[in-house]
Each structure stands twice: as C-alpha cells, then as structure tokens.
Design a protein around this motif. Structure first.
Motif, short mmCIF file in Angstrom:
data_model
loop_
_atom_site.label_atom_id
_atom_site.label_comp_id
_atom_site.label_asym_id
_atom_site.label_seq_id
_atom_site.Cartn_x
_atom_site.Cartn_y
_atom_site.Cartn_z
N ARG A 383 0.87 -1.17 0.00
CA ARG A 383 0.00 0.00 0.00
C ARG A 383 0.91 1.23 0.00
O ARG A 383 2.10 1.12 0.32
CB ARG A 383 -0.93 -0.01 1.21
N PRO A 384 0.39 2.40 -0.34
CA PRO A 384 1.25 3.59 -0.38
C PRO A 384 1.82 3.91 1.01
O PRO A 384 1.09 3.94 2.00
CB PRO A 384 0.30 4.69 -0.86
N LEU A 385 3.14 4.13 1.05
CA LEU A 385 3.82 4.45 2.31
C LEU A 385 4.78 5.61 2.08
O LEU A 385 5.44 5.69 1.05
CB LEU A 385 4.64 3.24 2.82
N HIS A 386 4.84 6.49 3.07
CA HIS A 386 5.84 7.55 3.03
C HIS A 386 7.08 7.02 3.75
O HIS A 386 7.01 6.68 4.94
CB HIS A 386 5.33 8.82 3.72
N GLU A 389 8.00 8.68 7.16
CA GLU A 389 7.06 8.32 8.24
C GLU A 389 7.32 6.91 8.74
O GLU A 389 7.25 6.64 9.95
CB GLU A 389 5.62 8.44 7.72
N ASP A 416 10.73 16.08 -0.24
CA ASP A 416 10.08 15.61 -1.47
C ASP A 416 10.43 14.15 -1.79
O ASP A 416 10.81 13.80 -2.91
CB ASP A 416 10.47 16.49 -2.67
N PRO A 418 9.78 10.31 -2.70
CA PRO A 418 8.72 9.60 -3.44
C PRO A 418 7.99 8.62 -2.53
O PRO A 418 8.48 8.21 -1.48
CB PRO A 418 9.50 8.85 -4.54
N THR A 419 6.81 8.24 -2.95
CA THR A 419 5.99 7.31 -2.17
C THR A 419 6.35 5.87 -2.51
O THR A 419 6.57 5.52 -3.67
CB THR A 419 4.49 7.55 -2.46
N LEU A 420 6.43 5.05 -1.46
CA LEU A 420 6.70 3.62 -1.64
C LEU A 420 5.39 2.84 -1.76
O LEU A 420 4.36 3.23 -1.22
CB LEU A 420 7.46 3.07 -0.44
N GLN A 421 5.47 1.71 -2.46
CA GLN A 421 4.39 0.73 -2.44
C GLN A 421 4.94 -0.49 -1.72
O GLN A 421 5.73 -1.24 -2.28
CB GLN A 421 3.95 0.38 -3.87
N GLU A 424 3.67 -2.44 5.13
CA GLU A 424 4.15 -1.67 6.27
C GLU A 424 4.68 -2.57 7.38
O GLU A 424 5.74 -2.30 7.96
CB GLU A 424 3.01 -0.80 6.82
N THR A 526 10.45 2.54 -6.07
CA THR A 526 9.12 3.15 -6.07
C THR A 526 8.34 2.63 -7.26
O THR A 526 8.87 1.94 -8.13
CB THR A 526 9.23 4.68 -6.16
#
Length: 533
Positions: A383-386, A389, A416, A418-421, A424, A526
């Motif tokens: 799922r999308p993860l920062h 965070e 800035d 990028p978002t990971l998939q 978690e 990513t």
C-alpha cells in the motif's frame, strides 16, 4: 644550342635531377644544387662516381631492391633507396630513379624524398604494437586513450568524435591548446559538454555509409566550412594540413570517428591509420564482449547463490516448524512458572535466579520468533507508504521498548521523497532488525545515523553505526542465516532484513562507514522506478 639546353625543362622541377653522359655530369637542376649546397660549376666538374660517393648505399632492411655497391660493369637498378648527408649535414633518405636521357648515352637520375615512406613504416610498426596493447584493455576510455596517444607520438593531432544517440561528442584527443580554446569560445561550452547534431556533419555520415575513410588535403579550409566561420578568422593563417576521418564501427554499427591531422600525413600513412581505426573498433567490441561476459557470470553467480540460499531456507523451514512446535509450548510454561514464582516472597538469591530464568526463556522465545520470520513465506501486501514516516514510526517504537539504550540516534530526511508501495508490517520488521543490529554493534553513548533520501532506484535508507565495522570477507555473508560476528548474536536479524527487502524488489548492502563502523544501505524501488525498469 648548348649540350644541356635540351635538359633545361628539368630546372622547373621541385625534385633534384642529375644528368650523366658517359664519365661526366652535364646537367644539375637548381633543386639538386640547393639540396647539396654546392654551385653548378662544382657539380659539373666532379666525376659522377665521386659525386655519387656522397650517397650511402647501406641497405635499409625494410626496402627493396637489395642494396649494396653496384659491381663494376653492371648498370644501376632503375630504382634504388639511398641515404645521404645534404646541406647542413642533415641525413635524408631518397628513392633514386634511373631513366634514359634524350640521347642513348645519357642517364637521368631523379631523387624522390622518401622521408614520408620511412615515417609510414615507423607509424605502421608503432600502430601494430599499439593494436597489441588494445587487445588487453578492459575499458573503452582506455582503448581510445591508448589509440590517440600512439598516433600523437608521431607528430599528428588527433580527435575522437563519439556517437551518443543522434549527437556527437568529443572523446579523447590531442590538439593544440589554442585550437581547443577556440572551439570552446566558438560554442560557449567546455569541450566535453559540446554536442554536435549528427545531421550537421553530412561528410561524416558519408564515411559511415561508405564504411571508408576520407582523406582531405586542406584541413583548415574544411574545418572553416564546417564551423561556418566568417571570412577573416585566425583559421586563415593556419598552415595547410592534411586530414583523415576514419570511421569506427562496433558490431557493425557506427560508433564514431577517428580524425587525424598533420602536415606530414600522406595517402600511404592515411591507409595505415584507416586500418588502425578498424582495430580500435575491434578492441572496443572486445571490451563490450568482456563486460557482457562478466555481467552474465555475475548474474549466474547470483542465481546460484540464491538457489543455495533457497534450498537452505527450505531445510531450515522444516526444522523451524519442529522447533516452534516443540520449543514454544515449554517456553510458555517456563515463563508462566517464572511469573508465579516472582509473586512469592523469595530471597535475593531466589529472585535473581527467577529473573535470570525469565530473561533466558524470553531470549529463546525471541530466537524462535526470528527463526520463523526468516523461513516463513513472505507475501507482501503493498500500500502507499511515506518512507520518512515509516522510519520515524520504527524509531519511536524502539524508544518505547527501551531498545535504543544510551545511544544518540539522529535522522536525516530529504525533502520531497517519493511514495513507496510496500507492506508496512514487513518493512517495519526489516527496519527494526537493521536498527537493533546497529544498536548492538555500537559502544555505549555512541551515535547511530539514519538517512532517508531519493535514489535512482527509488528510495535509499541508510543506517550508520560506530561499531567495529564488518570486514570485506564477511560483507557478503552477514545476511546469511546464523552467520554472526558477535558471541551473543543469533545471526537471524540481518537474514530477515534481506528477505523482506528482496520480497519488495530491493537490495541491501553493507560497507565501511567513513571514520569507522558500518554503513548499511537499503534500496527500495518506487512505483515509478519499477515502471521505468
């Protein structure tokens, strides 16, 4: 009419000419007089054999015909290679050509400068030697540098132009500094940054199409036309130089051009250089073949390592199931019994013994858990993860559990990101093990640095510790199950890290930290990076 008037047309020739009649010289043109540095009267008064004695008939082993003194009574061969000392005591090599005069008793001797042919022989020998060196080069830049230097040693200027897509860029070269400065002034860029559209050089396109070099007798005029210079430029004052543009091919495709310039460049030496350009292309091909072979060998080695690791995990998984079943239930009973005993009134010795029992049982339980983490099938639920965070939450969790001790932990997070998939739970598990490893390696009150930034692969998470570091011999083994450099370690934590990262399509590596310690780098792709790959 004088007896030499009929030979006066020879006076306009640039080549030295001597006319012999019987036992005397009857004519010598100005070119011969200038060459020898003598007067006409001195030449005409000297017997031919004495004058010719100035010429050395020593054999030059690479020339034909066979040399030596001409036996008495025999004629000179029609062509003879000779060396002589001319005006100024300079030694020069000539090809002496013999021809019939206007009368049957006359012999015409003409001297043709052979320095160009001798330099071609020297150039050929040098380039043959350089071609042998090219075979052993394992880097394309080194191939070109070796080739350019071998040509430049013979007094030529050299440029390599290499194709990159639809543009040409400068490769290794040997050019006069003022000329390089002129290029950079004209284009307003450093030479290595200049890009020339392929469409702007139709004369090079032609040599790639014909697969044949182009020899030009006036390089400055050609260059001026190519650069579209104004009529009054410093190029107008440049000496006339000949040039050669020889194509370089790799695996049948144009790769670039080997361009050579010099006042002494001749068609014969140009042919040698064209052949050498083919050798350069072959050497570049050889480099690429070796690189592909090394890449295939590395990939084969990686696949073999993964196969061995997978077989090991399969066996380990079967053993782990038995351990989990046979060990966890007794461990649970031991821990429960320890908890009951702690409620009773025990003396100091008894309480210490119970605490030690509980601590060791807990350590065994953690080991069983880690073992199961290593061998259980991983099925990430992305799922999308920062990434920032994710790291912060993991650090906070370790602080709440008091697992960071007295260490100072700092985090450097780039903007800035990028978002990971990713999964978690699994990624947090990997980060926990990675950070615990750093904590266990560090002495008290030292520092652990965590970095998160973007990378070409996607996201890079780095963890640096101030521990003893990892030797190069152990760097490739630290991610194997049960391998550890600590007396109290299980060797399972970093194995878990690797399994989680690989399951997400990433990589994890370890190397030395500047100043001492270890630096682990965890790279995760990513969605965008995976799409580009």
């Amino acid at each position: 009419m004088s007896e030499t008037a009929e030979y006066q047309p020879f006076d306009g020739l640039p080549a030295p000419v001597l006319v012999v009649r019987g036992e005397r010289i009857i004519h010598a043109n100005p070119a011969l007089l200038t060459l020898l540095g003598v007067s006409r009267g001195e030449v005409l008064s000297t017997p031919p054999l004495i004058l010719l004695a100035r010429f050395s008939l020593d054999a030059l082993p690479w020339l034909e015909p066979t040399h030596g003194q001409v036996p008495e009574g025999e004629e000179w061969p029609h062509q003879h290679w000779v060396s002589m000392r001319v005006a100024g005591d300079e030694k020069r090599t000539f090809r002496m050509c013999r021809g019939a005069g206007l009368r049957h008793e006359d012999t015409v001797l003409m001297l043709l400068d052979a320095e160009g042919e001798e330099s071609t022989r020297s150039l050929t020998e040098s380039l043959v030697e350089a071609a042998g060196e090219l075979v052993h080069c394992r880097d394309e830049q080194l191939v070109l540098e070796t080739a350019v230097e071998a040509i430049h040693r013979h007094g030529f200027f050299v440029v390599t132009l290499l194709l990159t897509g639809d543009q040409l860029q400068y490769g290794p070269l040997r050019q006069p500094s003022p000329l390089v400065a002129g290029y950079e002034l004209l284009f307003g860029l450093p030479l290595q940054d200049i890009r020339i559209p392929r469409s702007a050089v139709p004369h090079l396109e032609e040599i790639w199409l014909r697969r044949k070099a182009a020899f030009r007798s006036d390089y400055p005029r050609m260059l001026k036309h190519f650069l579209n210079m104004e009529p009054a430029t410093p190029m107008d004052e440049a000496p006339i130089m000949r040039s050669l543009d020889a194509p370089i091919f790799i695996e049948g495709e144009p790769h670039g051009v080997l361009s050579v310039q010099g006042a002494t460049l001749t068609p014969m030496s140009a042919a040698t250089l064209e052949l050498f350009a083919r050798q350069v292309g072959g050497a570049l091909e050889n480099v690429r073949h070796h690189q592909r072979a090394e890449a295939r060998l590395a990939e084969l080695s990686r696949l073999q390592s993964e196969l061995v690791a997978q077989e090991r995990l399969t066996v380990l998984g079967e053993a782990a199931g038995v351990v989990a079943h046979e060990v966890r239930n007794p461990l649970g009973a031991i821990l429960n019994a320890a908890a009951v005993l702690k409620r009773d009134k025990l003396g100091p010795v008894g309480r210490s013994a119970v605490e030690m029992l509980e601590e060791e049982a807990t350590r065994l339980d953690v080991m069983v858990k880690d073992l199961l983490d290593v061998v259980r099938p991983l099925e990430p639920r992305p799922r999308p993860l920062h990434p920032g965070e994710l790291v912060r939450r993991t650090l906070e969790l370790l602080r709440q559990r008091h697992q960071l001790g007295t260490l100072r932990v700092s985090m450097d997070e780039a903007p800035d990101l990028p978002t990971l998939q990713g999964d978690e739970f699994l990624l947090q598990l990997a980060l926990e093990n990675l950070l615990r490893n750093a904590v266990q390696a560090c002495p008290p009150d030292s520092q652990v640095k965590v970095g998160v930034c973007a990378s070409p692969e996607g996201v890079l998470v780095s963890v640096e510790d101030e521990g003893p570091g990892i030797s190069p011999e152990d760097a490739h083994r630290v991610f194997e199950p049960f391998f550890t450099t600590r007396s109290t370690g299980t060797g399972l934590g970093l194995a878990v890290v690797r399994r989680v990262v690989v399951a997400h399509g990433g990589t994890v590596t370890v190397g030395p930290r500047p100043g001492g310690g270890a630096r682990f780098e965890l790279r995760l792709p990513t969605t965008e990076a995976q799409a580009q790959a």
